[in-house]
Design a protein around this motif. Structure first.
Motif, PDB file in Angstrom:
ATOM      1  N   VAL A 177     -59.206  -3.279 -87.465  1.00 61.08           N
ATOM      2  CA  VAL A 177     -58.780  -2.971 -88.836  1.00 61.08           C
ATOM      3  C   VAL A 177     -57.262  -2.916 -88.921  1.00 61.08           C
ATOM      4  N   ILE A 178     -56.652  -2.199 -87.974  1.00 62.39           N
ATOM      5  CA  ILE A 178     -55.193  -2.064 -87.975  1.00 62.39           C
ATOM      6  C   ILE A 178     -54.524  -3.421 -87.771  1.00 62.39           C
ATOM      7  N   SER A 179     -55.095  -4.230 -86.882  1.00 59.98           N
ATOM      8  CA  SER A 179     -54.543  -5.571 -86.657  1.00 59.98           C
ATOM      9  C   SER A 179     -54.619  -6.412 -87.915  1.00 59.98           C
ATOM     10  N   ARG A 180     -55.748  -6.338 -88.600  1.00 60.33           N
ATOM     11  CA  ARG A 180     -55.938  -7.120 -89.832  1.00 60.33           C
ATOM     12  C   ARG A 180     -54.975  -6.668 -90.938  1.00 60.33           C
ATOM     13  N   MET A 181     -54.500  -5.441 -90.842  1.00 62.02           N
ATOM     14  CA  MET A 181     -53.565  -4.920 -91.836  1.00 62.02           C
ATOM     15  C   MET A 181     -52.109  -5.221 -91.483  1.00 62.02           C
ATOM     16  N   GLY A 182     -51.902  -5.983 -90.408  1.00 62.81           N
ATOM     17  CA  GLY A 182     -50.559  -6.478 -90.120  1.00 62.81           C
ATOM     18  C   GLY A 182     -49.899  -5.949 -88.870  1.00 62.81           C
ATOM     19  N   PHE A 183     -50.576  -5.069 -88.115  1.00 62.72           N
ATOM     20  CA  PHE A 183     -49.992  -4.566 -86.873  1.00 62.72           C
ATOM     21  C   PHE A 183     -50.792  -5.140 -85.709  1.00 62.72           C
ATOM     22  N   GLU A 184     -50.239  -6.138 -85.024  1.00 58.92           N
ATOM     23  CA  GLU A 184     -51.008  -6.894 -84.035  1.00 58.92           C
ATOM     24  C   GLU A 184     -50.744  -6.469 -82.597  1.00 58.92           C
ATOM     25  N   THR A 185     -49.857  -5.502 -82.385  1.00 65.25           N
ATOM     26  CA  THR A 185     -49.625  -4.980 -81.032  1.00 65.25           C
ATOM     27  C   THR A 185     -50.879  -4.243 -80.548  1.00 65.25           C
ATOM     28  N   PRO A 186     -51.252  -4.394 -79.270  1.00 65.44           N
ATOM     29  CA  PRO A 186     -52.442  -3.693 -78.763  1.00 65.44           C
ATOM     30  C   PRO A 186     -52.392  -2.189 -79.020  1.00 65.44           C
ATOM     31  N   ILE A 187     -53.555  -1.647 -79.378  1.00 70.25           N
ATOM     32  CA  ILE A 187     -53.702  -0.229 -79.711  1.00 70.25           C
ATOM     33  C   ILE A 187     -54.574   0.450 -78.653  1.00 70.25           C
ATOM     34  N   GLY A 188     -54.154   1.616 -78.228  1.00 71.91           N
ATOM     35  CA  GLY A 188     -54.985   2.422 -77.337  1.00 71.91           C
ATOM     36  C   GLY A 188     -55.746   3.464 -78.133  1.00 71.91           C
ATOM     37  N   ILE A 189     -57.053   3.582 -77.891  1.00 69.11           N
ATOM     38  CA  ILE A 189     -57.883   4.555 -78.602  1.00 69.11           C
ATOM     39  C   ILE A 189     -58.603   5.414 -77.565  1.00 69.11           C
ATOM     40  N   ASP A 190     -58.288   6.702 -77.564  1.00 70.36           N
ATOM     41  CA  ASP A 190     -58.845   7.612 -76.575  1.00 70.36           C
ATOM     42  C   ASP A 190     -59.420   8.846 -77.251  1.00 70.36           C
ATOM     43  N   PRO A 191     -60.559   9.332 -76.778  1.00 73.94           N
ATOM     44  CA  PRO A 191     -61.149  10.533 -77.375  1.00 73.94           C
ATOM     45  C   PRO A 191     -60.267  11.754 -77.157  1.00 73.94           C
ATOM     46  N   VAL A 192     -60.182  12.605 -78.161  1.00 71.90           N
ATOM     47  CA  VAL A 192     -59.448  13.869 -78.055  1.00 71.90           C
ATOM     48  C   VAL A 192     -60.358  14.889 -77.383  1.00 71.90           C
ATOM     49  N   LEU A 193     -59.867  15.500 -76.325  1.00 70.24           N
ATOM     50  CA  LEU A 193     -60.637  16.515 -75.621  1.00 70.24           C
ATOM     51  C   LEU A 193     -60.372  17.885 -76.223  1.00 70.24           C
ATOM     52  N   ARG A 194     -61.306  18.799 -76.009  1.00 69.02           N
ATOM     53  CA  ARG A 194     -61.082  20.181 -76.415  1.00 69.02           C
ATOM     54  C   ARG A 194     -59.775  20.671 -75.811  1.00 69.02           C
ATOM     55  N   SER A 195     -59.050  21.487 -76.561  1.00 64.36           N
ATOM     56  CA  SER A 195     -57.723  21.917 -76.115  1.00 64.36           C
ATOM     57  C   SER A 195     -57.776  22.603 -74.750  1.00 64.36           C
ATOM     58  N   ASP A 196     -58.795  23.446 -74.543  1.00 62.28           N
ATOM     59  CA  ASP A 196     -58.864  24.151 -73.263  1.00 62.28           C
ATOM     60  C   ASP A 196     -59.154  23.187 -72.116  1.00 62.28           C
ATOM     61  N   MET A 197     -60.043  22.214 -72.357  1.00 67.62           N
ATOM     62  CA  MET A 197     -60.378  21.249 -71.319  1.00 67.62           C
ATOM     63  C   MET A 197     -59.194  20.332 -71.030  1.00 67.62           C
ATOM     64  N   LEU A 198     -58.492  19.913 -72.082  1.00 71.56           N
ATOM     65  CA  LEU A 198     -57.331  19.044 -71.913  1.00 71.56           C
ATOM     66  C   LEU A 198     -56.254  19.756 -71.105  1.00 71.56           C
ATOM     67  N   ALA A 199     -56.007  21.028 -71.422  1.00 73.34           N
ATOM     68  CA  ALA A 199     -54.989  21.789 -70.697  1.00 73.34           C
ATOM     69  C   ALA A 199     -55.352  21.906 -69.217  1.00 73.34           C
ATOM     70  N   LYS A 200     -56.638  22.149 -68.933  1.00 75.22           N
ATOM     71  CA  LYS A 200     -57.068  22.274 -67.542  1.00 75.22           C
ATOM     72  C   LYS A 200     -56.938  20.954 -66.802  1.00 75.22           C
ATOM     73  N   LEU A 201     -57.304  19.847 -67.461  1.00 77.25           N
ATOM     74  CA  LEU A 201     -57.202  18.545 -66.809  1.00 77.25           C
ATOM     75  C   LEU A 201     -55.744  18.207 -66.531  1.00 77.25           C
ATOM     76  N   ASN A 202     -54.875  18.434 -67.514  1.00 80.01           N
ATOM     77  CA  ASN A 202     -53.456  18.105 -67.349  1.00 80.01           C
ATOM     78  C   ASN A 202     -52.790  18.948 -66.274  1.00 80.01           C
ATOM     79  N   SER A 203     -53.230  20.208 -66.121  1.00 79.93           N
ATOM     80  CA  SER A 203     -52.585  21.105 -65.157  1.00 79.93           C
ATOM     81  C   SER A 203     -53.168  20.985 -63.754  1.00 79.93           C
ATOM     82  N   THR A 204     -54.228  20.192 -63.594  1.00 74.90           N
ATOM     83  CA  THR A 204     -54.848  20.046 -62.276  1.00 74.90           C
ATOM     84  C   THR A 204     -53.905  19.306 -61.329  1.00 74.90           C
ATOM     85  N   GLU A 205     -53.489  20.000 -60.280  1.00 76.78           N
ATOM     86  CA  GLU A 205     -52.591  19.397 -59.295  1.00 76.78           C
ATOM     87  C   GLU A 205     -53.308  19.109 -57.982  1.00 76.78           C
ATOM     88  N   PHE A 206     -54.289  19.941 -57.655  1.00 75.63           N
ATOM     89  CA  PHE A 206     -55.070  19.738 -56.441  1.00 75.63           C
ATOM     90  C   PHE A 206     -56.471  19.292 -56.848  1.00 75.63           C
TER      91      PHE A 206
END
Length: 295
Positions: free
Chosen positions: A123-152
């Motif tokens: 849809v976005i490409s058809r509207m004039g923006f043809e650069t590749p788009i990344g689409i990723d699911p948004v995780l729950r804030s608590d889960m996202l924070a835990k995943l991002n902070s995982t070092e080990f």
């Protein structure tokens, strides 16, 4: 009458370049553009009821997947027969959405028979923006924070089934592709992979590689309807550091569904009401989404 629908949040951003360029392309298109037909991954679609709210910076619309074959039957009492479609007519399965292009987030209505969220790229490409788009699911804030902070990282588990047509995983390369190769070699229909390391100080799996594989699997898991995904399990076990307690993150349960009550129009979903309610819900979450985008 009203119907309870489910929606999910996604990050929708260009692979390269600023998100503001997506907003500018949409704004330009909406000055003169309207509904349009397009194809995506071998299916035919129509984008309808597109609307741009300049004050909120949100695009709303619906995408209908056209179906002219493999249709259900019409039923009257105990009698069944073909749906009375005339030549040239098709059924349209709707997916409503609200998209905030800058910084890049979308709230997408989930319809088991309808389009998947990945169609937004077309849809976005058809509207004039043809650069590749990344689409990723948004995780729950608590889960996202835990995943991002995982070092080990002590362990990664995932289970795959060789669902027909899921080339994204079969061609993923690395450990994922080798898992599919093993499945085919042995004649199996599912394969489970478990990689672990002992909790010895200074030793563990490569955090960046594990997170990359986990996110790739999660991205593919959300591309298909519930129950049809080739990804059956994604779990990451790790901690914030060598001396922190281990915790297992179940990423398939990391998304938070958003439920809305939407009006019905006769036998159909009122798409305009759905779009408006998605836009209001997305607008109310802007502060949290800005933080996830980094400002």
């Amino acid at each position: 009458m009203s119907k309870r629908i489910k929606a999910f949040l996604f990050h929708v951003r260009p692979i390269t370049g600023p998100a503001s360029a997506v907003r500018d392309a949409i704004r330009t298109y909406m000055q003169t553009g309207g509904d349009f037909e397009f194809t995506h991954s071998g299916h035919d679609y129509i984008a309808k009821s597109l609307g741009w709210d300049e004050r909120k910076g949100i695009l709303t619309g619906s995408v209908l997947r056209l179906r002219s074959r493999d249709l259900p039957e019409a039923v009257e009492g105990t009698e069944t027969g073909p749906i009375p479609l005339e030549a040239g007519q098709s059924l349209g399965e709707p997916m409503c959405f609200a998209f905030w292009p800058d910084p890049g987030s979308a709230l997408v209505h989930y319809n088991h028979r309808g389009p998947r969220h990945s169609v937004l790229h077309a849809v976005i490409s058809r509207m004039g923006f043809e650069t590749p788009i990344g689409i990723d699911p948004v995780l729950r804030s608590d889960m996202l924070a835990k995943l991002n902070s995982t070092e080990f990282v002590r362990g990664l588990e995932f289970t795959l089934s060789d669902a027909a047509g899921i080339a994204a995983l079969r061609d993923a390369g690395g450990s994922v592709q080798r898992s599919f190769a093993t499945m085919r070699e042995l004649g199996g229909v599912t394969v489970g992979v478990q990689v672990t390391m002992g909790h010895t100080k200074g030793q563990g799996l490569a955090p960046a590689a594990v997170k990359g594989i986990a996110r790739k699997l999660l991205r593919v898991a959300t591309e298909t309807p519930d129950g049809e995904s080739p990804v059956k399990k994604i779990k990451v076990t790790g901690s914030d550091g060598d001396d922190s307690p281990l915790e297992t993150l179940d990423l398939l349960r990391a998304r938070e569904p958003i439920f809305l009550s939407v009006d019905e129009q006769g036998k159909h979903l009122n798409r305009i009401d759905c779009q408006q309610k998605l836009a209001r819900e997305l607008d109310s979450r802007k502060n949290d989404l800005r933080q996830q985008h980094g400002g």
